[in-house]
Design a protein around this motif. Sequence first.
Motif, mmCIF file in Angstrom:
data_model
loop_
_atom_site.group_PDB
_atom_site.id
_atom_site.type_symbol
_atom_site.label_atom_id
_atom_site.label_comp_id
_atom_site.label_asym_id
_atom_site.label_seq_id
_atom_site.Cartn_x
_atom_site.Cartn_y
_atom_site.Cartn_z
ATOM 1 N N GLY A 47 69.022 33.028 3.455
ATOM 2 C CA GLY A 47 67.470 32.825 3.757
ATOM 3 C C GLY A 47 66.696 34.016 3.261
ATOM 4 N N ILE A 48 66.820 35.031 2.426
ATOM 5 C CA ILE A 48 66.053 36.069 2.395
ATOM 6 C C ILE A 48 65.439 35.676 0.842
ATOM 7 C CG2 ILE A 48 65.719 38.284 1.962
ATOM 8 C CD1 ILE A 48 67.855 38.890 3.865
ATOM 9 N N LYS A 49 64.451 34.909 0.603
ATOM 10 C CA LYS A 49 64.127 34.553 -0.752
ATOM 11 C C LYS A 49 62.838 34.913 -1.068
ATOM 12 C CE LYS A 49 67.095 31.073 -1.115
ATOM 13 N NZ LYS A 49 68.259 31.262 -2.080
ATOM 14 N N SER A 50 62.010 35.606 -0.075
ATOM 15 C CA SER A 50 60.666 36.098 -0.441
ATOM 16 C C SER A 50 60.610 37.607 0.160
ATOM 17 C CB SER A 50 59.628 35.081 0.099
ATOM 18 O OG SER A 50 59.350 35.399 1.534
ATOM 19 N N TRP A 51 59.769 38.375 -0.449
ATOM 20 C CA TRP A 51 59.354 39.800 0.058
ATOM 21 C C TRP A 51 59.083 39.832 1.328
ATOM 22 C CZ3 TRP A 51 60.934 44.195 -1.338
ATOM 23 C CH2 TRP A 51 60.269 45.434 -1.090
ATOM 24 N N ASP A 52 58.459 38.813 2.206
ATOM 25 C CA ASP A 52 58.294 38.734 3.536
ATOM 26 C C ASP A 52 59.511 38.338 4.146
ATOM 27 O OD1 ASP A 52 55.608 39.268 3.156
ATOM 28 O OD2 ASP A 52 54.790 37.162 3.141
ATOM 29 N N ASP A 53 60.295 37.496 3.631
ATOM 30 C CA ASP A 53 61.479 37.393 4.248
ATOM 31 C C ASP A 53 62.539 38.654 4.552
ATOM 32 O OD1 ASP A 53 61.039 34.708 4.429
ATOM 33 O OD2 ASP A 53 62.283 34.366 2.505
ATOM 34 N N LEU A 54 62.380 39.457 3.496
ATOM 35 C CA LEU A 54 62.927 40.713 3.496
ATOM 36 C C LEU A 54 62.532 41.565 4.708
ATOM 37 C CD1 LEU A 54 65.475 42.785 2.257
ATOM 38 C CD2 LEU A 54 63.471 43.596 0.786
ATOM 39 N N VAL A 67 64.579 42.995 8.051
ATOM 40 C CA VAL A 67 64.593 44.496 8.355
ATOM 41 C C VAL A 67 64.239 44.856 9.672
ATOM 42 C CG1 VAL A 67 63.488 46.585 7.882
ATOM 43 C CG2 VAL A 67 64.220 45.426 6.011
ATOM 44 N N LYS A 68 63.112 44.079 10.152
ATOM 45 C CA LYS A 68 62.722 44.233 11.739
ATOM 46 C C LYS A 68 63.688 43.484 12.622
ATOM 47 C CE LYS A 68 57.827 43.494 10.195
ATOM 48 N NZ LYS A 68 56.824 42.651 10.299
ATOM 49 N N THR A 69 64.523 42.548 11.989
ATOM 50 C CA THR A 69 65.420 41.659 12.866
ATOM 51 C C THR A 69 66.606 42.648 13.032
ATOM 52 O OG1 THR A 69 64.829 39.550 12.218
ATOM 53 C CG2 THR A 69 66.770 39.625 13.472
ATOM 54 N N LEU A 70 67.079 43.299 12.144
ATOM 55 C CA LEU A 70 68.126 44.424 11.981
ATOM 56 C C LEU A 70 68.047 45.278 12.845
ATOM 57 C CD1 LEU A 70 69.021 43.765 8.175
ATOM 58 C CD2 LEU A 70 70.711 43.457 10.160
ATOM 59 N N LYS A 71 66.748 45.897 12.877
ATOM 60 C CA LYS A 71 66.458 47.155 13.502
ATOM 61 C C LYS A 71 66.388 46.962 14.972
ATOM 62 C CE LYS A 71 63.814 50.653 12.336
ATOM 63 N NZ LYS A 71 62.785 51.661 12.022
ATOM 64 N N ALA A 72 65.946 45.776 15.445
ATOM 65 C CA ALA A 72 65.819 45.306 16.672
ATOM 66 C C ALA A 72 67.406 45.105 17.341
ATOM 67 C CB ALA A 72 65.009 44.056 16.736
ATOM 68 N N ALA A 73 68.048 44.858 16.512
ATOM 69 C CA ALA A 73 69.528 44.524 16.711
ATOM 70 C C ALA A 73 70.474 45.736 16.830
ATOM 71 C CB ALA A 73 70.160 43.487 15.861
ATOM 72 N N GLY A 74 69.811 47.009 16.712
ATOM 73 C CA GLY A 74 70.329 48.351 16.350
ATOM 74 C C GLY A 74 71.186 48.556 15.303
ATOM 75 N N VAL A 75 71.012 47.806 14.250
ATOM 76 C CA VAL A 75 71.592 47.875 12.838
ATOM 77 C C VAL A 75 70.632 48.657 11.920
ATOM 78 C CG1 VAL A 75 72.708 46.564 11.077
ATOM 79 C CG2 VAL A 75 72.827 45.740 13.446
ATOM 80 N N THR A 76 71.452 49.816 11.314
ATOM 81 C CA THR A 76 70.442 49.975 9.914
ATOM 82 C C THR A 76 70.443 49.150 8.894
ATOM 83 O OG1 THR A 76 71.532 52.524 10.627
ATOM 84 C CG2 THR A 76 70.685 52.026 8.361
#
Length: 419
Positions: A158-165, A169-178
């Motif tokens: 689902g990461i197709k656009s720069w905004d998607d990326l 990143v924000k979602t991964l950080k919130a989940a405690g993932v680098t």
Amino acid sequence: MRLLEKLGLAAAACLLWANSAAADTTVKWLHIEANPAQVKIWEEVARAYEASHPGVKVEMQFLENEAYKAKLPTILQSRDRPNIIYSWAGGVLKTQIEAGVLDDITDSVKGYSDSLTPAALAAFTSNGRVYGLPTALSQVGFLCNKELMAKAKVDPAGIKSWDDLLAAVKTLKAAGVTPIVVGGADKWPLHFYWTHLAVRIGGKAAFDAALRGENGGFAGETFLKSGELFKQLVDLQPFQNGFLGFKNPQAVGYFGDGKAAMTLAISTVYHLQRALAADKVGLSEDKICWFDFPVVAGGKGAPTDTLGGITGWLITKGSPKEAVDFLKYFISKDVQTRLAAGNFIIPVVQGADAGLNNSFMKLIAANLAKSNYHQNFYDQSLGPSVGRVVNDVTAEIAGGSMSPQDAAKAIEAAWKQGN
């Protein structure tokens, strides 16, 4: 008569010894390959060549990637310089041709060169003369860890656009993932972001216009926006702690160890991460994923445009003819098919792609096949002096010590100075 016979026999023996000694040739081959599994195949090919060419020895020499770049100009001035050297083509190759440190091998590869992918051979051709032979193609994109992405409920497809990326990143950080690991100490892994953004924003037309000094050159809108969007990512602090102190092999190993969700990397890292992981196993095929660099809203580049390398080998000035002969033997359909089957390369010899038996490598090959614009790495394409500035300023944007505006101006100033 006996004395004359003895003298004659002695003279004949001396002549035979001289001819034998003259036939003994050493071909010195300098490489940067860090994956022992691939080097093992190379060594086997070298030994097979020696067996079929008595009197010729192929001596392999290794230098780490960054040391190679730093030391090569001095090495090329040495009397004991290697005969075969690694190359990323581009402006660095152009500088080497102008310096007269390479052999023109056009006549030696006539006929043989017809077996190579034309676009790949063109990267090692200048003014109709051939100075090197390509060996592999690669694409830069995001490698990802399926388990870590799933942990944060991020779908890489689902990461197709720069905004998607940025959202990922924000979602991964919130989940405690680098979110992302990068070898910031080497700088060039960071230049992939700025460069690929420019490919997406302006396409080939913007790059070609900048080379001609049009539209503000490398300080123009495309390249300024590249820096601004890169800073958007940097401001999210997406990289591992201490990323500016990580060398690239360390970063690749970190990804292979399963400590970060993504890495923007050359497609060869798919295999290399296993060799550089702490357990030498890394991420298995079922745990690794890939997505192309995201598109930018309003960008003029095509989604199929690619960034990556066209790598190959050069013959240094005054090398024995056996150096070119070995290179043709090494970049043959049989050897390239074998390397493709091992998932080491996207081959350049026509027909060798039949060796590709891995879905990931087939995907990269298909991406490159449909790409109408394959941009070589800027730090190679623009030549050593400008390339160094590109790497420096992108690392400074990443470190927060330079603005996108000043970075673009610095690259344009470096380009103007050298052209």
